[in-house]
Design a protein around this motif. Structure first.
Motif, PDB file in Angstrom:
ATOM      1  N   MET A 132     -11.816  -8.254   6.830  1.00 33.13           N
ATOM      2  CA  MET A 132     -11.317  -7.040   6.185  1.00 33.13           C
ATOM      3  C   MET A 132     -10.987  -7.329   4.735  1.00 33.13           C
ATOM      4  SD  MET A 132      -8.089  -4.639   7.156  1.00 33.13           S
ATOM      5  CE  MET A 132      -6.902  -5.846   6.658  1.00 33.13           C
ATOM      6  N   LYS A 133     -11.467  -6.521   3.824  1.00 33.75           N
ATOM      7  CA  LYS A 133     -11.206  -6.699   2.414  1.00 33.75           C
ATOM      8  C   LYS A 133     -10.052  -5.826   1.986  1.00 33.75           C
ATOM      9  CE  LYS A 133     -14.732  -9.434   1.644  1.00 33.75           C
ATOM     10  NZ  LYS A 133     -14.546 -10.813   1.231  1.00 33.75           N
ATOM     11  N   LYS A 134      -9.225  -6.346   1.087  1.00 31.19           N
ATOM     12  CA  LYS A 134      -8.113  -5.554   0.598  1.00 31.19           C
ATOM     13  C   LYS A 134      -8.586  -4.462  -0.336  1.00 31.19           C
ATOM     14  CE  LYS A 134      -4.475  -8.834   1.251  1.00 31.19           C
ATOM     15  NZ  LYS A 134      -4.125 -10.159   0.877  1.00 31.19           N
ATOM     16  N   SER A 135      -9.867  -4.450  -0.716  1.00 30.69           N
ATOM     17  CA  SER A 135     -10.395  -3.428  -1.591  1.00 30.69           C
ATOM     18  C   SER A 135     -10.871  -2.208  -0.826  1.00 30.69           C
ATOM     19  CB  SER A 135     -11.566  -3.995  -2.407  1.00 30.69           C
ATOM     20  OG  SER A 135     -12.570  -4.484  -1.541  1.00 30.69           O
ATOM     21  N   THR A 136     -10.724  -2.178   0.463  1.00 31.96           N
ATOM     22  CA  THR A 136     -11.099  -1.017   1.232  1.00 31.96           C
ATOM     23  C   THR A 136     -10.091   0.085   1.043  1.00 31.96           C
ATOM     24  OG1 THR A 136      -9.933  -1.878   3.129  1.00 31.96           O
ATOM     25  CG2 THR A 136     -12.272  -2.392   2.994  1.00 31.96           C
ATOM     26  N   THR A 137     -10.415   1.268   1.551  1.00 34.02           N
ATOM     27  CA  THR A 137      -9.483   2.385   1.448  1.00 34.02           C
ATOM     28  C   THR A 137      -8.260   2.112   2.281  1.00 34.02           C
ATOM     29  OG1 THR A 137     -10.544   3.487   3.294  1.00 34.02           O
ATOM     30  CG2 THR A 137     -11.363   4.032   1.100  1.00 34.02           C
TER      31      THR A 137
ATOM     32  N   THR B  61      -5.433 -10.124  -5.520  1.00 32.64           N
ATOM     33  CA  THR B  61      -6.388 -10.926  -4.777  1.00 32.64           C
ATOM     34  C   THR B  61      -7.713 -10.974  -5.520  1.00 32.64           C
ATOM     35  OG1 THR B  61      -7.554 -11.189  -2.677  1.00 32.64           O
ATOM     36  CG2 THR B  61      -7.114  -8.942  -3.367  1.00 32.64           C
ATOM     37  N   THR B  62      -8.290 -12.165  -5.604  1.00 33.76           N
ATOM     38  CA  THR B  62      -9.571 -12.340  -6.274  1.00 33.76           C
ATOM     39  C   THR B  62     -10.738 -12.290  -5.306  1.00 33.76           C
ATOM     40  OG1 THR B  62      -9.523 -14.748  -6.035  1.00 33.76           O
ATOM     41  CG2 THR B  62      -8.457 -13.810  -7.990  1.00 33.76           C
ATOM     42  N   GLY B  63     -10.454 -12.391  -4.018  1.00 30.59           N
ATOM     43  CA  GLY B  63     -11.509 -12.431  -3.020  1.00 30.59           C
ATOM     44  C   GLY B  63     -12.063 -13.815  -2.787  1.00 30.59           C
ATOM     45  N   ALA B  64     -11.499 -14.811  -3.470  1.00 29.51           N
ATOM     46  CA  ALA B  64     -11.975 -16.182  -3.298  1.00 29.51           C
ATOM     47  C   ALA B  64     -11.616 -16.706  -1.912  1.00 29.51           C
ATOM     48  CB  ALA B  64     -11.372 -17.082  -4.376  1.00 29.51           C
ATOM     49  N   ALA B  65     -12.516 -17.459  -1.321  1.00 27.49           N
ATOM     50  CA  ALA B  65     -12.284 -17.996   0.019  1.00 27.49           C
ATOM     51  C   ALA B  65     -11.079 -18.921   0.039  1.00 27.49           C
ATOM     52  CB  ALA B  65     -13.523 -18.762   0.480  1.00 27.49           C
TER      53      ALA B  65
ATOM     54  N   TYR C 173      -2.660 -14.151  -5.818  1.00 28.31           N
ATOM     55  CA  TYR C 173      -1.932 -14.851  -6.867  1.00 28.31           C
ATOM     56  C   TYR C 173      -0.663 -14.057  -7.166  1.00 28.31           C
ATOM     57  CZ  TYR C 173      -5.939 -17.857  -7.816  1.00 28.31           C
ATOM     58  OH  TYR C 173      -6.945 -18.789  -7.710  1.00 28.31           O
ATOM     59  N   LEU C 174       0.440 -14.755  -7.347  1.00 25.88           N
ATOM     60  CA  LEU C 174       1.691 -14.118  -7.736  1.00 25.88           C
ATOM     61  C   LEU C 174       1.818 -14.177  -9.253  1.00 25.88           C
ATOM     62  CD1 LEU C 174       4.227 -15.593  -5.141  1.00 25.88           C
ATOM     63  CD2 LEU C 174       2.680 -13.633  -4.894  1.00 25.88           C
ATOM     64  N   LEU C 175       1.865 -13.018  -9.889  1.00 29.91           N
ATOM     65  CA  LEU C 175       2.002 -12.903 -11.331  1.00 29.91           C
ATOM     66  C   LEU C 175       3.358 -12.293 -11.641  1.00 29.91           C
ATOM     67  CD1 LEU C 175      -1.484 -11.250 -11.988  1.00 29.91           C
ATOM     68  CD2 LEU C 175      -0.948 -13.697 -11.974  1.00 29.91           C
ATOM     69  N   THR C 176       3.941 -12.633 -12.781  1.00 32.86           N
ATOM     70  CA  THR C 176       5.228 -12.057 -13.165  1.00 32.86           C
ATOM     71  C   THR C 176       5.133 -11.426 -14.544  1.00 32.86           C
ATOM     72  OG1 THR C 176       6.001 -14.175 -14.052  1.00 32.86           O
ATOM     73  CG2 THR C 176       6.558 -13.670 -11.765  1.00 32.86           C
ATOM     74  N   ALA C 177       5.945 -10.386 -14.760  1.00 37.02           N
ATOM     75  CA  ALA C 177       5.948  -9.684 -16.046  1.00 37.02           C
ATOM     76  C   ALA C 177       7.297  -9.036 -16.264  1.00 37.02           C
ATOM     77  CB  ALA C 177       4.849  -8.628 -16.074  1.00 37.02           C
ATOM     78  N   ASP C 178       7.703  -8.952 -17.525  1.00 39.50           N
ATOM     79  CA  ASP C 178       8.952  -8.277 -17.875  1.00 39.50           C
ATOM     80  C   ASP C 178       8.789  -6.767 -17.904  1.00 39.50           C
ATOM     81  OD1 ASP C 178      10.491 -10.658 -18.286  1.00 39.50           O
ATOM     82  OD2 ASP C 178       9.452 -10.931 -20.190  1.00 39.50           O
ATOM     83  N   ASP C 179       7.553  -6.304 -18.173  1.00 42.45           N
ATOM     84  CA  ASP C 179       7.292  -4.876 -18.349  1.00 42.45           C
ATOM     85  C   ASP C 179       5.911  -4.581 -17.795  1.00 42.45           C
ATOM     86  OD1 ASP C 179       7.180  -2.248 -19.148  1.00 42.45           O
ATOM     87  OD2 ASP C 179       6.909  -2.687 -21.281  1.00 42.45           O
TER      88      ASP C 179
ATOM     89  N   GLY D 218      -8.990  -9.751 -13.184  1.00 45.75           N
ATOM     90  CA  GLY D 218      -9.300 -10.906 -12.354  1.00 45.75           C
ATOM     91  C   GLY D 218      -8.857 -10.786 -10.916  1.00 45.75           C
ATOM     92  N   GLY D 219      -8.518  -9.591 -10.468  1.00 41.52           N
ATOM     93  CA  GLY D 219      -8.110  -9.417  -9.082  1.00 41.52           C
ATOM     94  C   GLY D 219      -7.614  -8.017  -8.810  1.00 41.52           C
TER      95      GLY D 219
END
Length: 410
Positions: free
Chosen positions: A1-6, A48-52, A57-63, A399-400
């Motif tokens: 199952m891909k996370k890019s599905t509906t 998610t990049t779809g890489a096996a 990936y956990l990304l962080t941002a202030d805004d 990238g994801g």
């Protein structure tokens, strides 16, 4: 199952029940984010990049209202095929689906510099319900066939320790020859309300049912997790869906239940009642018979797929894209349950690959839902205003595809 599905394909089994804590939990407050509170916050975006072998990936941002962020050379890698997330007691839990086997759970928080750091590791049983209750995380392992005993676990979200366990015979709970399958758990006042589906669980048509047009909510006390009552109705179908919350408590203490009316038998949708919202008034354990919000009628025939609470009776609804069906590219709408109004979201991308549903947050002022929207042309974080139903484009994620948005203090 891909996370890019509906969204209809996003329902997957969660793995999360803490059984043991690694020595990482003994790290100092500086390392684990337990230092002085600076009054600041930081967003956590998972992609998610779809890489096996790499879930997200956990990304962080202030805004997240502007700018661009990328997974390329950035973020904390989460291994596995699927990961699921919950934030409780200012800790971020990254939960690996163990494919039926125990799986790793990693807990993160922010240090005094706002850096996302690992706090501890766990082993997990395979469960599909996980919800914050008081200072705990309540998880439930529910069988879809075979044995009929559902196991409930209370995990201290601060110390990452199991503090209690209870069981429920789902065939006894259903009482109709089928079995109860909890769709989610919601704290309502001092109790836990657990909506459930009635399913065959026969090993052939497990999620099919001979009871498509009824609604059930099991009421448990807490922390004992003893069954007190089952709240029943027959004006719509079951609340929520597999791995999808359908019951929310508002600021007034009332609870609103959302039904897609998508029950099936042998993969054919058999619900005859409309997709709708029902209400349980504060301090009661009955459905309010004077309240019924027929969302299917007001939307022009569409059914509810999933729901995110914004505030003050405003909800972001993801609607199945095909009229009267539980299929089709997802569409977004705002529902005001107080005034029983339905408004399609405007200024959003025309074609949506997927929209984050379980792992969204509300803006600081409570006016908007902050969601991840993935499209064939790119992926962005959007703010959806609960009053105007207008979508505002924010940060681009490269990238994801976006799978979750959460927020922590430090």
């Amino acid at each position: 199952m891909k996370k890019s599905t509906t969204l209809a394909l996003l329902s997957a089994v969660l793995a999360f029940t803490a059984f043991s804590c690694s020595s990482d939990s003994d790290k100092s407050g500086e390392e684990t984010g337990g230092g002085t509170d600076t009054g600041k916050t930081k967003y956590i975006i998972t992609a998610t990049t779809g890489a096996a072998g790499i879930a997200d990936y956990l990304l962080t941002a202030d805004d997240v209202s502007t700018g661009t962020i990328t997974t390329t050379g950035n973020g904390l890698e989460q291994d596995g095929t699927y990961r699921y997330y919950i934030t409780a007691q200012n800790n971020f839990f990254s939960l690996l689906y163990g494919q039926g086997n125990p799986g790793a759970v990693t807990t993160y928080n922010l240090n005094s510099e706002g850096k996302l750091v690992k706090k501890s590791d766990f082993q997990a049983e395979t469960v599909h319900v996980f919800a914050a209750v008081n200072t705990d995380i309540l998880t439930i392992k529910v069988p879809r066939s075979g044995a009929s005993i559902a196991s409930m676990y209370k995990i201290d979200a601060v110390n990452s320790l199991i503090t209690g366990e209870a069981q429920q015979d789902t065939k006894v709970l259903a009482g109709n020859g089928e079995r109860a399958f909890f769709t989610w758990a919601t704290q309502v006042g001092e109790k836990v309300y657990m909506p459930y589906m009635s399913i065959k669980g026969d090993g052939v048509d497990n999620f099919g049912t001979a009871n498509p047009d009824s609604t059930w909510v099991a009421v448990y006390n807490y922390p004992e997790l003893k069954l007190e009552k089952v709240i029943k109705d027959n004006r719509t179908s079951y609340l929520g869906a597999y791995f999808t919350n359908g019951l929310f408590q508002d600021e007034n203490g009332d609870a609103y239940g959302f039904s897609g009316a998508i029950a099936t038998s042998n993969s054919v949708m058999t619900s005859t009642k409309p997709s709708a919202v029902v209400k349980i008034k504060k301090g009661t354990t009955e459905f309010d018979q004077s309240y019924f919000f027929n969302v299917q009628e007001k939307s022009g025939g569409y059914k509810i797929s999933s729901t995110t609470y914004i505030s003050k009776g405003k909800f972001l609804l993801l609607m199945y894209g095909n009229v009267g069906k539980n299929s089709g590219t997802v569409k977004m709408a705002i529902a005001d349950v107080y005034n029983q109004t339905f408004t399609w979201v405007t200024n959003a991308p025309e074609t949506l690959t997927s929209v984050t549903s379980r792992y969204n947050i509300t803006s600081e002022d409570g006016s908007s839902a902050i969601v991840g929207i993935n499209t064939p042309d790119g992926n962005w974080i959007y703010s959806i205003n609960g009053t105007t139903a207008v979508a505002t484009k924010g940060m681009k994620v490269e990238g994801g595809q976006i799978t979750a948005i959460q927020k922590l203090k430090y």
